[in-house]
Write a protein that holds these residues in place. Structure first.
Motif, PDB file in Angstrom:
ATOM      1  N   UNK A  66       0.851  -1.194   0.000  1.00 50.85           N
ATOM      2  CA  UNK A  66       0.000   0.000   0.000  1.00 50.85           C
ATOM      3  C   UNK A  66       0.883   1.239   0.000  1.00 50.85           C
ATOM      4  N   UNK A  67       0.342   2.301  -0.575  1.00 53.21           N
ATOM      5  CA  UNK A  67       1.026   3.578  -0.503  1.00 53.21           C
ATOM      6  C   UNK A  67       0.810   4.180   0.881  1.00 53.21           C
ATOM      7  N   UNK A  68       1.864   4.742   1.430  1.00 55.01           N
ATOM      8  CA  UNK A  68       1.803   5.398   2.726  1.00 55.01           C
ATOM      9  C   UNK A  68       2.268   6.835   2.577  1.00 55.01           C
ATOM     10  N   UNK A  69       1.908   7.636   3.546  1.00 59.27           N
ATOM     11  CA  UNK A  69       2.426   8.999   3.627  1.00 59.27           C
ATOM     12  C   UNK A  69       3.032   9.178   5.012  1.00 59.27           C
ATOM     13  N   UNK A  70       4.131   9.884   5.044  1.00 59.09           N
ATOM     14  CA  UNK A  70       4.765  10.257   6.307  1.00 59.09           C
ATOM     15  C   UNK A  70       4.584  11.761   6.441  1.00 59.09           C
ATOM     16  N   UNK A  71       3.811  12.162   7.441  1.00 64.15           N
ATOM     17  CA  UNK A  71       3.572  13.585   7.689  1.00 64.15           C
ATOM     18  C   UNK A  71       4.500  14.047   8.794  1.00 64.15           C
ATOM     19  N   UNK A  72       5.217  15.123   8.529  1.00 61.77           N
ATOM     20  CA  UNK A  72       6.145  15.669   9.516  1.00 61.77           C
ATOM     21  C   UNK A  72       5.697  17.083   9.838  1.00 61.77           C
ATOM     22  N   UNK A  73       5.225  17.287  11.057  1.00 60.26           N
ATOM     23  CA  UNK A  73       4.819  18.606  11.528  1.00 60.26           C
ATOM     24  C   UNK A  73       6.013  19.230  12.255  1.00 60.26           C
TER      25      UNK A  73
END
Length: 163
Positions: A66-73
């Protein structure tokens, strides 16, 4: 009649004070040197945790296909792993409050906004990116190579050469 003189073999007050002052100085040096090692260990813990979070995002993408996203705040020092197809949060992790992410660079762009979204393909690939991790007056760049997932701690000049 012989009088035998007795000599006192005790320490004088001045000798005791000198010994106490020397002990205080030595213990101060030990405490100071150990605090530097503790700070380095804490920084290494944060770097290791970020590297682990990136590596696990790659593993999860490959394993689940699956495609994932890594969100960095950057403001909150928060990392979130999101499953793209479901737009659902899988997990998140936050930096220790003594550390912050000063900058994020994503190839081919230079700098990114406060919240950066990195796309991880089903094969576990991502764009190459770098994080500037700071603690008070110290900072370190952490570079992640998109195709391999390899990560390295670098100085600013080295990161500038990559980007």
């Amino acid at each position: 009649m012989n009088v035998i003189e007795r000599q006192n073999s005790a320490f004088s007050l001045i000798e005791l004070l000198v010994v106490l002052v020397l002990l205080a100085i030595v213990s101060g040096i030990v405490v100071f040197s150990m605090s530097g090692r503790a700070n380095r260990a804490k920084l290494e813990d944060q770097v290791n945790a970020i590297q682990y979070f990136d590596a696990m995002t790659r593993v999860r993408a490959k394993h689940n296909e699956q495609d994932f996203a890594l969100l960095i705040d950057q403001r909150l020092g928060l990392f979130k792993r999101v499953i793209k197809s479901k737009t659902e949060l899988e997990t998140q992790w936050q930096l220790n409050h003594n550390y912050k992410i000063e900058k994020v660079r994503v190839w081919p762009k230079q700098e990114s906004p406060d919240v950066v979204e990195l796309q991880f393909s089903k094969a576990g690939y991502s764009p190459t990116y770098a994080l500037k991790l700071t603690q008070s007056d110290k900072s370190h760049w952490l570079l992640f190579v998109g195709l391999t997932g390899e990560s390295n701690v670098m100085d600013e000049a080295s990161v500038d050469r990559v980007f």
